[in-house]
Motif scaffolding. Structure first.
Motif, PDB file in Angstrom:
ATOM      1  N   ILE A   2     -15.508 -22.965 -11.551  1.00  0.00           N
ATOM      2  CA  ILE A   2     -14.912 -21.767 -12.125  1.00  0.00           C
ATOM      3  C   ILE A   2     -13.968 -21.129 -11.108  1.00  0.00           C
ATOM      4  CG2 ILE A   2     -15.443 -19.437 -12.962  1.00  0.00           C
ATOM      5  CD1 ILE A   2     -18.076 -20.578 -14.025  1.00  0.00           C
ATOM      6  N   ASP A   3     -12.814 -20.661 -11.592  1.00  0.00           N
ATOM      7  CA  ASP A   3     -11.844 -19.965 -10.760  1.00  0.00           C
ATOM      8  C   ASP A   3     -12.482 -18.668 -10.255  1.00  0.00           C
ATOM      9  OD1 ASP A   3      -9.690 -18.585  -9.653  1.00  0.00           O
ATOM     10  OD2 ASP A   3      -8.312 -19.199 -11.238  1.00  0.00           O
ATOM     11  N   LEU A   4     -12.447 -18.464  -8.945  1.00  0.00           N
ATOM     12  CA  LEU A   4     -13.092 -17.293  -8.346  1.00  0.00           C
ATOM     13  C   LEU A   4     -12.120 -16.180  -7.975  1.00  0.00           C
ATOM     14  CD1 LEU A   4     -15.653 -18.988  -5.921  1.00  0.00           C
ATOM     15  CD2 LEU A   4     -16.091 -18.020  -8.183  1.00  0.00           C
ATOM     16  N   LYS A   5     -10.842 -16.325  -8.300  1.00  0.00           N
ATOM     17  CA  LYS A   5      -9.879 -15.305  -7.868  1.00  0.00           C
ATOM     18  C   LYS A   5     -10.241 -13.908  -8.359  1.00  0.00           C
ATOM     19  CE  LYS A   5      -5.762 -17.899  -6.813  1.00  0.00           C
ATOM     20  NZ  LYS A   5      -4.320 -17.929  -6.871  1.00  0.00           N
ATOM     21  N   GLU A   6     -10.845 -13.811  -9.524  1.00  0.00           N
ATOM     22  CA  GLU A   6     -11.217 -12.505 -10.064  1.00  0.00           C
ATOM     23  C   GLU A   6     -12.728 -12.303 -10.112  1.00  0.00           C
ATOM     24  OE1 GLU A   6      -8.843 -10.314 -10.472  1.00  0.00           O
ATOM     25  OE2 GLU A   6      -7.363 -11.865 -10.000  1.00  0.00           O
ATOM     26  N   TYR A   7     -13.482 -13.171  -9.474  1.00  0.00           N
ATOM     27  CA  TYR A   7     -14.934 -13.078  -9.493  1.00  0.00           C
ATOM     28  C   TYR A   7     -15.417 -12.005  -8.529  1.00  0.00           C
ATOM     29  CZ  TYR A   7     -19.759 -14.639  -9.843  1.00  0.00           C
ATOM     30  OH  TYR A   7     -21.110 -14.690 -10.067  1.00  0.00           O
ATOM     31  N   HIS A   8     -16.645 -11.598  -8.654  1.00  0.00           N
ATOM     32  CA  HIS A   8     -17.252 -10.545  -7.842  1.00  0.00           C
ATOM     33  C   HIS A   8     -17.087 -10.845  -6.345  1.00  0.00           C
ATOM     34  CE1 HIS A   8     -20.497  -7.966  -6.250  1.00  0.00           C
ATOM     35  NE2 HIS A   8     -20.170  -7.205  -7.264  1.00  0.00           N
ATOM     36  N   GLU A   9     -16.383  -9.969  -5.652  1.00  0.00           N
ATOM     37  CA  GLU A   9     -16.024 -10.203  -4.248  1.00  0.00           C
ATOM     38  C   GLU A   9     -17.223 -10.319  -3.311  1.00  0.00           C
ATOM     39  OE1 GLU A   9     -13.109  -7.653  -2.490  1.00  0.00           O
ATOM     40  OE2 GLU A   9     -11.650  -8.075  -4.058  1.00  0.00           O
ATOM     41  N   THR A  10     -18.301  -9.607  -3.573  1.00  0.00           N
ATOM     42  CA  THR A  10     -19.441  -9.614  -2.661  1.00  0.00           C
ATOM     43  C   THR A  10     -20.034 -11.007  -2.533  1.00  0.00           C
ATOM     44  OG1 THR A  10     -19.922  -7.326  -3.234  1.00  0.00           O
ATOM     45  CG2 THR A  10     -21.672  -8.561  -2.142  1.00  0.00           C
ATOM     46  N   GLU A  11     -20.255 -11.685  -3.653  1.00  0.00           N
ATOM     47  CA  GLU A  11     -20.823 -13.033  -3.608  1.00  0.00           C
ATOM     48  C   GLU A  11     -19.863 -14.018  -2.955  1.00  0.00           C
ATOM     49  OE1 GLU A  11     -23.027 -14.551  -7.078  1.00  0.00           O
ATOM     50  OE2 GLU A  11     -22.540 -12.593  -7.960  1.00  0.00           O
ATOM     51  N   VAL A  12     -18.584 -13.918  -3.278  1.00  0.00           N
ATOM     52  CA  VAL A  12     -17.586 -14.809  -2.700  1.00  0.00           C
ATOM     53  C   VAL A  12     -17.490 -14.556  -1.199  1.00  0.00           C
ATOM     54  CG1 VAL A  12     -15.160 -15.494  -2.720  1.00  0.00           C
ATOM     55  CG2 VAL A  12     -16.323 -14.978  -4.881  1.00  0.00           C
ATOM     56  N   SER A  13     -17.487 -13.303  -0.795  1.00  0.00           N
ATOM     57  CA  SER A  13     -17.421 -12.953   0.632  1.00  0.00           C
ATOM     58  C   SER A  13     -18.595 -13.533   1.395  1.00  0.00           C
ATOM     59  CB  SER A  13     -17.410 -11.433   0.816  1.00  0.00           C
ATOM     60  OG  SER A  13     -16.270 -10.874   0.245  1.00  0.00           O
ATOM     61  N   TYR A  14     -19.779 -13.475   0.806  1.00  0.00           N
ATOM     62  CA  TYR A  14     -20.970 -14.021   1.446  1.00  0.00           C
ATOM     63  C   TYR A  14     -20.786 -15.512   1.737  1.00  0.00           C
ATOM     64  CZ  TYR A  14     -25.680 -15.897   1.889  1.00  0.00           C
ATOM     65  OH  TYR A  14     -26.786 -16.580   2.319  1.00  0.00           O
ATOM     66  N   ASN A  32      -7.769 -11.767  -0.212  1.00  0.00           N
ATOM     67  CA  ASN A  32      -6.496 -11.235  -0.704  1.00  0.00           C
ATOM     68  C   ASN A  32      -5.415 -12.309  -0.749  1.00  0.00           C
ATOM     69  OD1 ASN A  32      -7.324  -8.682  -1.361  1.00  0.00           O
ATOM     70  ND2 ASN A  32      -6.889  -7.850   0.666  1.00  0.00           N
ATOM     71  N   LYS A  33      -5.417 -13.227   0.221  1.00  0.00           N
ATOM     72  CA  LYS A  33      -4.454 -14.328   0.196  1.00  0.00           C
ATOM     73  C   LYS A  33      -4.669 -15.201  -1.037  1.00  0.00           C
ATOM     74  CE  LYS A  33      -3.900 -14.753   5.212  1.00  0.00           C
ATOM     75  NZ  LYS A  33      -4.197 -15.624   6.367  1.00  0.00           N
ATOM     76  N   TYR A  34      -5.928 -15.487  -1.376  1.00  0.00           N
ATOM     77  CA  TYR A  34      -6.215 -16.288  -2.568  1.00  0.00           C
ATOM     78  C   TYR A  34      -5.749 -15.574  -3.833  1.00  0.00           C
ATOM     79  CZ  TYR A  34      -8.885 -19.857  -0.117  1.00  0.00           C
ATOM     80  OH  TYR A  34      -9.253 -20.893   0.696  1.00  0.00           O
ATOM     81  N   LYS A  35      -5.914 -14.267  -3.886  1.00  0.00           N
ATOM     82  CA  LYS A  35      -5.519 -13.514  -5.075  1.00  0.00           C
ATOM     83  C   LYS A  35      -4.006 -13.395  -5.211  1.00  0.00           C
ATOM     84  CE  LYS A  35      -9.738 -10.838  -5.375  1.00  0.00           C
ATOM     85  NZ  LYS A  35     -10.370  -9.533  -5.347  1.00  0.00           N
ATOM     86  N   ASP A  38      -0.137 -17.989  -5.475  1.00  0.00           N
ATOM     87  CA  ASP A  38      -0.415 -18.976  -6.534  1.00  0.00           C
ATOM     88  C   ASP A  38      -0.637 -20.384  -5.999  1.00  0.00           C
ATOM     89  OD1 ASP A  38      -0.368 -17.104  -8.539  1.00  0.00           O
ATOM     90  OD2 ASP A  38       1.750 -17.428  -9.020  1.00  0.00           O
ATOM     91  N   SER A  39      -0.212 -20.676  -4.767  1.00  0.00           N
ATOM     92  CA  SER A  39      -0.440 -22.009  -4.201  1.00  0.00           C
ATOM     93  C   SER A  39      -1.872 -22.154  -3.688  1.00  0.00           C
ATOM     94  CB  SER A  39       0.549 -22.308  -3.074  1.00  0.00           C
ATOM     95  OG  SER A  39       0.259 -21.526  -1.925  1.00  0.00           O
ATOM     96  N   ARG A  40      -2.600 -21.049  -3.621  1.00  0.00           N
ATOM     97  CA  ARG A  40      -3.996 -21.064  -3.163  1.00  0.00           C
ATOM     98  C   ARG A  40      -4.930 -21.048  -4.367  1.00  0.00           C
ATOM     99  NH1 ARG A  40      -5.832 -18.766   2.011  1.00  0.00           N
ATOM    100  NH2 ARG A  40      -4.167 -19.155   3.484  1.00  0.00           N
ATOM    101  N   LYS A  41      -5.955 -21.871  -4.296  1.00  0.00           N
ATOM    102  CA  LYS A  41      -6.948 -21.965  -5.369  1.00  0.00           C
ATOM    103  C   LYS A  41      -8.332 -21.757  -4.766  1.00  0.00           C
ATOM    104  CE  LYS A  41      -3.592 -23.277  -8.043  1.00  0.00           C
ATOM    105  NZ  LYS A  41      -2.967 -22.304  -8.904  1.00  0.00           N
ATOM    106  N   LEU A  42      -9.169 -21.027  -5.471  1.00  0.00           N
ATOM    107  CA  LEU A  42     -10.526 -20.746  -5.029  1.00  0.00           C
ATOM    108  C   LEU A  42     -11.458 -20.971  -6.211  1.00  0.00           C
ATOM    109  CD1 LEU A  42     -12.198 -19.668  -2.602  1.00  0.00           C
ATOM    110  CD2 LEU A  42     -11.879 -17.374  -3.542  1.00  0.00           C
ATOM    111  N   GLY A  56     -11.931 -23.618  -1.257  1.00  0.00           N
ATOM    112  CA  GLY A  56     -10.647 -22.931  -1.242  1.00  0.00           C
ATOM    113  C   GLY A  56      -9.595 -23.902  -0.766  1.00  0.00           C
ATOM    114  N   LEU A  57      -8.491 -23.982  -1.527  1.00  0.00           N
ATOM    115  CA  LEU A  57      -7.452 -24.965  -1.233  1.00  0.00           C
ATOM    116  C   LEU A  57      -6.077 -24.322  -1.238  1.00  0.00           C
ATOM    117  CD1 LEU A  57      -9.383 -26.408  -3.838  1.00  0.00           C
ATOM    118  CD2 LEU A  57      -8.724 -28.219  -2.293  1.00  0.00           C
TER     119      LEU A  57
END
Length: 136
Positions: A2-14, A32-35, A38-42, A56-57
């Motif tokens: 699943i694309d995480l760009k808009e997912y809950h930041e706390t879990e992704v940060s962990y 913030n770079k991922y968000k 557009d060349s970055r995918k998370l 993260g790519l």
């Protein structure tokens, strides 16, 4: 995955802290770079509605990517989840070349899934880094 760009930041940060120097400001900057770029995918892998892994790519071209981040929750490691996430992304996106940079503790992970490994020498004082390349 699943694309995480808009997912809950706390879990992704962990999880990002698991594969980065755990500095809150740096983690925030990477998110913030991922968000913003557009060349970055998370992408994340979920199990029982919990985020258990992420990759993260950065797309260098349409068929070439740099694997910038990979992290699996500690209690899910050594189950092939990281390998599966990499292989799924490569297959889905028809990637011909994936590159990554890592340290000595993780180099065998890349070697075991087919990456060619080359030492970059001591990139930071007392820390040898490695370039890992997977060509498809």
């Amino acid at each position: 995955m699943i694309d995480l760009k808009e997912y809950h930041e706390t879990e992704v940060s962990y999880l990002l802290a698991e594969c980065m120097w755990p500095d809150n400001e740096r983690i925030f900057q990477e998110l913030n770079k991922y968000k913003a770029d557009d060349s970055r995918k998370l992408y994340g892998r979920f199990m029982n509605n919990e985020l258990i892994g992420l990759i993260g790519l950065i797309h260098l071209s349409t068929k070439e990517v740099e694997l910038k981040h990979i992290a699996i929750r500690t209690d899910y490691r050594r189950q092939g989840i990281g390998r599966d996430m990499i292989n799924e992304y490569i297959k889905k996106n028809e990637i011909n070349k994936m590159i990554a940079e890592t340290h000595e503790d993780a180099v065998n992970f890349y070697r075991n899934i087919g990456f060619e490994i080359m030492s970059l020498g001591e990139k930071y004082p007392g820390v040898e880094r490695f370039q890992c390349i997977l060509q498809g």
